[in-house]
Write a protein that holds these residues in place. Structure first.
Motif, PDB file in Angstrom:
ATOM      1  N   ASN A   2       0.994  -1.792  -0.242  1.00 45.76           N
ATOM      2  CA  ASN A   2      -0.068   0.088  -0.253  1.00 45.76           C
ATOM      3  C   ASN A   2       0.696   1.371  -0.336  1.00 45.76           C
ATOM      4  OD1 ASN A   2       0.903   0.682   2.645  1.00 45.76           O
ATOM      5  ND2 ASN A   2      -1.147  -0.498   3.861  1.00 45.76           N
ATOM      6  N   THR A  32      -4.725  -1.329  -9.324  1.00 46.19           N
ATOM      7  CA  THR A  32      -5.402  -0.948  -7.479  1.00 46.19           C
ATOM      8  C   THR A  32      -6.283  -2.530  -7.315  1.00 46.19           C
ATOM      9  OG1 THR A  32      -7.005   0.506  -7.752  1.00 46.19           O
ATOM     10  CG2 THR A  32      -4.792   1.078  -7.105  1.00 46.19           C
ATOM     11  N   GLN A  33      -6.060  -2.926  -5.930  1.00 45.71           N
ATOM     12  CA  GLN A  33      -7.077  -3.985  -4.565  1.00 45.71           C
ATOM     13  C   GLN A  33      -7.280  -2.894  -3.551  1.00 45.71           C
ATOM     14  OE1 GLN A  33      -5.778  -7.836  -4.826  1.00 45.71           O
ATOM     15  NE2 GLN A  33      -7.786  -8.677  -6.188  1.00 45.71           N
ATOM     16  N   GLY A  34      -8.520  -3.054  -3.585  1.00 46.99           N
ATOM     17  CA  GLY A  34      -9.222  -2.845  -2.102  1.00 46.99           C
ATOM     18  C   GLY A  34      -9.271  -0.987  -2.477  1.00 46.99           C
ATOM     19  N   ASP A  35      -9.808  -0.807  -0.907  1.00 53.34           N
ATOM     20  CA  ASP A  35     -10.054   0.621  -0.926  1.00 53.34           C
ATOM     21  C   ASP A  35      -9.246   1.347   0.418  1.00 53.34           C
ATOM     22  OD1 ASP A  35     -12.458   0.220  -3.129  1.00 53.34           O
ATOM     23  OD2 ASP A  35     -13.711  -0.961  -1.337  1.00 53.34           O
ATOM     24  N   ASP A  36      -9.342   3.036  -0.024  1.00 56.29           N
ATOM     25  CA  ASP A  36      -8.719   3.813   0.591  1.00 56.29           C
ATOM     26  C   ASP A  36      -7.445   3.076   1.484  1.00 56.29           C
ATOM     27  OD1 ASP A  36     -11.097   5.249   0.965  1.00 56.29           O
ATOM     28  OD2 ASP A  36     -11.793   3.851   2.498  1.00 56.29           O
ATOM     29  N   TYR A  37      -6.782   2.986   3.227  1.00 58.37           N
ATOM     30  CA  TYR A  37      -6.037   2.870   3.270  1.00 58.37           C
ATOM     31  C   TYR A  37      -4.998   1.446   2.972  1.00 58.37           C
ATOM     32  CZ  TYR A  37      -1.974   2.560   6.830  1.00 58.37           C
ATOM     33  OH  TYR A  37      -0.713   2.362   7.188  1.00 58.37           O
ATOM     34  N   GLY A  38      -5.996   0.570   3.199  1.00 57.03           N
ATOM     35  CA  GLY A  38      -5.819  -0.907   2.318  1.00 57.03           C
ATOM     36  C   GLY A  38      -4.867  -1.087   1.102  1.00 57.03           C
ATOM     37  N   LYS A  39      -5.696   0.016  -0.091  1.00 60.44           N
ATOM     38  CA  LYS A  39      -5.604  -0.130  -1.388  1.00 60.44           C
ATOM     39  C   LYS A  39      -4.433  -0.776  -1.154  1.00 60.44           C
ATOM     40  CE  LYS A  39      -7.579   3.134  -3.888  1.00 60.44           C
ATOM     41  NZ  LYS A  39      -7.706   4.579  -4.766  1.00 60.44           N
ATOM     42  N   LEU A  40      -3.925  -1.579  -2.262  1.00 57.01           N
ATOM     43  CA  LEU A  40      -2.577  -1.857  -2.739  1.00 57.01           C
ATOM     44  C   LEU A  40      -2.139  -2.104  -4.106  1.00 57.01           C
ATOM     45  CD1 LEU A  40      -3.057  -5.785  -1.332  1.00 57.01           C
ATOM     46  CD2 LEU A  40      -1.542  -4.337  -0.148  1.00 57.01           C
TER      47      LEU A  40
END
Length: 68
Positions: A2, A32-40
Protein backbone atom coordinates in the motif's frame (compact mmCIF):
# COMPACT_ATOMS: atom_id res chain seq x y z
CA UNK A 1 2.18 -2.88 -1.07
CA UNK A 2 0.00 0.00 0.00
CA UNK A 3 1.04 3.65 -0.13
CA UNK A 4 2.38 3.70 3.43
CA UNK A 5 4.46 0.54 2.90
CA UNK A 6 5.88 1.92 -0.34
CA UNK A 7 6.76 5.28 1.24
CA UNK A 8 8.63 3.51 4.06
CA UNK A 9 10.39 1.09 1.70
CA UNK A 10 11.45 3.90 -0.63
CA UNK A 11 12.17 6.34 2.22
CA UNK A 12 9.98 8.97 0.55
CA UNK A 13 7.24 11.28 1.79
CA UNK A 14 3.79 9.63 1.86
CA UNK A 15 2.16 12.41 -0.20
CA UNK A 16 4.91 12.20 -2.83
CA UNK A 17 4.40 8.46 -3.21
CA UNK A 18 0.62 8.93 -3.29
CA UNK A 19 0.92 11.49 -6.09
CA UNK A 20 3.19 9.31 -8.20
CA UNK A 21 1.01 6.24 -7.70
CA UNK A 22 -1.96 8.23 -8.98
CA UNK A 23 0.04 9.21 -12.08
CA UNK A 24 1.15 5.60 -12.62
CA UNK A 25 -2.45 4.39 -12.26
CA UNK A 26 -3.73 7.03 -14.73
CA UNK A 27 -1.12 5.79 -17.22
CA UNK A 28 -1.96 2.08 -16.73
CA UNK A 29 1.40 1.20 -15.20
CA UNK A 30 -0.17 0.04 -11.93
CA UNK A 31 -3.58 -1.19 -10.91
CA UNK A 32 -5.17 -1.29 -7.47
CA UNK A 33 -7.02 -3.72 -5.29
CA UNK A 34 -8.89 -2.73 -2.17
CA UNK A 35 -10.01 0.63 -0.85
CA UNK A 36 -8.71 3.63 1.05
CA UNK A 37 -5.75 3.02 3.37
CA UNK A 38 -5.58 -0.69 2.52
CA UNK A 39 -5.45 -0.13 -1.23
CA UNK A 40 -2.69 -2.27 -2.73
CA UNK A 41 -0.80 -1.49 -5.92
CA UNK A 42 0.27 -4.00 -8.56
CA UNK A 43 1.89 -3.77 -11.97
CA UNK A 44 -0.63 -4.07 -14.78
CA UNK A 45 -0.35 -6.97 -17.22
CA UNK A 46 0.67 -4.44 -19.86
CA UNK A 47 3.58 -3.27 -17.70
CA UNK A 48 4.61 -6.82 -16.79
CA UNK A 49 4.79 -7.71 -20.49
CA UNK A 50 6.99 -4.67 -21.18
CA UNK A 51 9.47 -4.90 -18.31
CA UNK A 52 12.18 -5.87 -20.79
CA UNK A 53 11.73 -2.49 -22.48
CA UNK A 54 12.05 -0.71 -19.13
CA UNK A 55 15.22 -2.69 -18.38
CA UNK A 56 16.63 -1.65 -21.75
CA UNK A 57 15.85 2.03 -21.10
CA UNK A 58 17.46 1.86 -17.67
CA UNK A 59 20.55 0.19 -19.13
CA UNK A 60 20.87 2.79 -21.90
CA UNK A 61 20.39 5.61 -19.40
CA UNK A 62 23.12 4.04 -17.24
CA UNK A 63 20.86 4.18 -14.18
CA UNK A 64 21.82 2.03 -11.21
CA UNK A 65 18.79 0.40 -9.56
CA UNK A 66 18.51 1.02 -5.82
CA UNK A 67 19.20 -2.35 -4.18
CA UNK A 68 19.13 -1.16 -0.57
Amino acid sequence: MNTNQLSKELDLNYKTVQHHLEVLEENTVVTTQGDDYGKLYFLTDRMKHNLDILDEVVEQADIEPNDS
